[in-house]
Design a protein around this motif. Structure first.
Motif, PDB file in Angstrom:
ATOM      1  N   GLU A 112       0.774  -1.322   0.010  1.00 30.76           N
ATOM      2  CA  GLU A 112       0.148   0.037   0.016  1.00 30.76           C
ATOM      3  C   GLU A 112       0.780   1.419   0.022  1.00 30.76           C
ATOM      4  OE1 GLU A 112      -3.886   2.015   0.177  1.00 30.76           O
ATOM      5  OE2 GLU A 112      -3.172  -0.203  -0.244  1.00 30.76           O
ATOM      6  N   GLU A 113       1.966   1.154   0.681  1.00 32.12           N
ATOM      7  CA  GLU A 113       2.794   2.260   0.682  1.00 32.12           C
ATOM      8  C   GLU A 113       3.427   2.540  -0.361  1.00 32.12           C
ATOM      9  OE1 GLU A 113       7.369   1.925   2.328  1.00 32.12           O
ATOM     10  OE2 GLU A 113       6.066   2.043   3.846  1.00 32.12           O
ATOM     11  N   VAL A 114       3.686   1.835  -1.572  1.00 27.86           N
ATOM     12  CA  VAL A 114       4.262   2.013  -2.898  1.00 27.86           C
ATOM     13  C   VAL A 114       3.206   2.479  -3.559  1.00 27.86           C
ATOM     14  CG1 VAL A 114       5.042   1.016  -4.861  1.00 27.86           C
ATOM     15  CG2 VAL A 114       5.991   0.314  -2.772  1.00 27.86           C
ATOM     16  N   PRO A 126      14.892  11.711  -1.125  1.00 23.52           N
ATOM     17  CA  PRO A 126      15.711  10.838  -1.675  1.00 23.52           C
ATOM     18  C   PRO A 126      15.000   9.382  -1.355  1.00 23.52           C
ATOM     19  CG  PRO A 126      17.249  12.291  -0.948  1.00 23.52           C
ATOM     20  CD  PRO A 126      15.778  12.724  -0.317  1.00 23.52           C
ATOM     21  N   VAL A 127      14.901   8.430  -2.418  1.00 26.46           N
ATOM     22  CA  VAL A 127      14.600   7.145  -2.140  1.00 26.46           C
ATOM     23  C   VAL A 127      15.951   6.536  -1.660  1.00 26.46           C
ATOM     24  CG1 VAL A 127      14.112   5.158  -3.523  1.00 26.46           C
ATOM     25  CG2 VAL A 127      12.816   7.065  -3.795  1.00 26.46           C
ATOM     26  N   ALA A 128      15.735   5.883  -0.465  1.00 28.17           N
ATOM     27  CA  ALA A 128      16.825   4.719  -0.060  1.00 28.17           C
ATOM     28  C   ALA A 128      17.104   3.574  -0.856  1.00 28.17           C
ATOM     29  CB  ALA A 128      16.577   4.663   1.420  1.00 28.17           C
ATOM     30  N   GLN A 129      18.243   3.095  -0.577  1.00 29.45           N
ATOM     31  CA  GLN A 129      18.918   1.967  -1.354  1.00 29.45           C
ATOM     32  C   GLN A 129      17.426   0.733  -1.269  1.00 29.45           C
ATOM     33  OE1 GLN A 129      21.350   1.332  -3.729  1.00 29.45           O
ATOM     34  NE2 GLN A 129      19.876  -0.236  -4.223  1.00 29.45           N
ATOM     35  N   GLN A 130      17.001   0.540  -0.049  1.00 27.45           N
ATOM     36  CA  GLN A 130      16.034  -0.601   0.112  1.00 27.45           C
ATOM     37  C   GLN A 130      14.631  -0.439  -0.458  1.00 27.45           C
ATOM     38  OE1 GLN A 130      15.059  -0.998   4.438  1.00 27.45           O
ATOM     39  NE2 GLN A 130      13.706  -2.625   4.065  1.00 27.45           N
ATOM     40  N   GLU A 131      14.306   0.873  -0.434  1.00 28.67           N
ATOM     41  CA  GLU A 131      12.941   1.029  -1.438  1.00 28.67           C
ATOM     42  C   GLU A 131      13.263   1.119  -3.044  1.00 28.67           C
ATOM     43  OE1 GLU A 131       9.814   4.669  -2.084  1.00 28.67           O
ATOM     44  OE2 GLU A 131      11.136   4.773  -0.535  1.00 28.67           O
ATOM     45  N   ALA A 132      14.665   1.407  -3.281  1.00 28.20           N
ATOM     46  CA  ALA A 132      14.952   1.128  -4.699  1.00 28.20           C
ATOM     47  C   ALA A 132      15.104  -0.215  -5.184  1.00 28.20           C
ATOM     48  CB  ALA A 132      16.259   1.994  -4.946  1.00 28.20           C
ATOM     49  N   LYS A 174      12.738  -2.016  -7.800  1.00 28.44           N
ATOM     50  CA  LYS A 174      13.447  -2.873  -8.921  1.00 28.44           C
ATOM     51  C   LYS A 174      12.743  -4.272  -9.090  1.00 28.44           C
ATOM     52  CE  LYS A 174      17.826  -4.684 -10.398  1.00 28.44           C
ATOM     53  NZ  LYS A 174      19.131  -4.656  -9.882  1.00 28.44           N
ATOM     54  N   ARG A 175      12.258  -4.777  -7.775  1.00 29.46           N
ATOM     55  CA  ARG A 175      11.886  -6.236  -7.528  1.00 29.46           C
ATOM     56  C   ARG A 175      10.334  -6.308  -8.208  1.00 29.46           C
ATOM     57  NH1 ARG A 175      13.276  -6.494  -2.800  1.00 29.46           N
ATOM     58  NH2 ARG A 175      11.145  -6.457  -1.892  1.00 29.46           N
TER      59      ARG A 175
END
Length: 152
Positions: free
Chosen positions: A65-67, A80-86, A90-91
């Motif tokens: 839902e957050e996405v 900025p988007v952090a690596q975990q969200e990036a 990507k997935r």
């Protein structure tokens, strides 16, 4: 539908290449004159596909839902988007494909709430939603091709 699905898969592979060719800093950079960045466009096409296909059909989707809330129409990057969200985005680029096609083939999309998109395209069925989704992803791929010229 096979050609629509093939086009969609091809589009998603083009989006995936941005993760391979640009750093997280570049993905997050908003060039002068633009209101968003590469990573926001990626999140946005994921959120929009969810809205067009799943919300439009009143079927539970496959994204957090957050996405959806962070990247739906009317949003813009706020930090900025952090690596975990990036990594999650990507997935999701690829993980949305097979469950959606499977849901279509298993006839989960029984009804569709007609509506007109913000750009005036009238959606009357799940077929319209898939067609519009491909067009929408093509538009944002074009925006990204413009943005990338200003982030190197």
């Amino acid at each position: 539908m096979e050609s629509l699905f093939r086009a969609w898969k091809t589009s998603r592979m083009a989006y995936l290449k941005f993760f391979e060719n640009y750093s997280l800093e570049q993905l997050n950079r908003i060039p002068d004159g633009f209101s968003n960045n590469l990573i926001w466009n990626i999140g946005h096409i994921i959120a929009t596909q969810h809205k067009l296909i799943y919300i439009g059909s009143e079927v539970e989707g496959h994204i957090p839902e957050e996405v959806f809330l962070n990247y739906q129409s009317g949003t813009k990057p706020t930090a900025p988007v952090a690596q975990q969200e990036a990594d999650l985005l990507k997935r999701l680029l690829l993980e949305q494909i097979e469950p959606t096609i499977s849901d279509f083939n298993n006839k989960k999309f029984v009804t569709y709430r007609e509506r007109t998109t913000g750009t005036g395209f009238h959606l009357t069925s799940i077929y319209d939603a898939f067609e519009w989704n491909n067009f929408h992803e093509g538009l944002h791929l074009g925006y990204m091709m413009s943005i990338r010229k200003f982030i190197v």
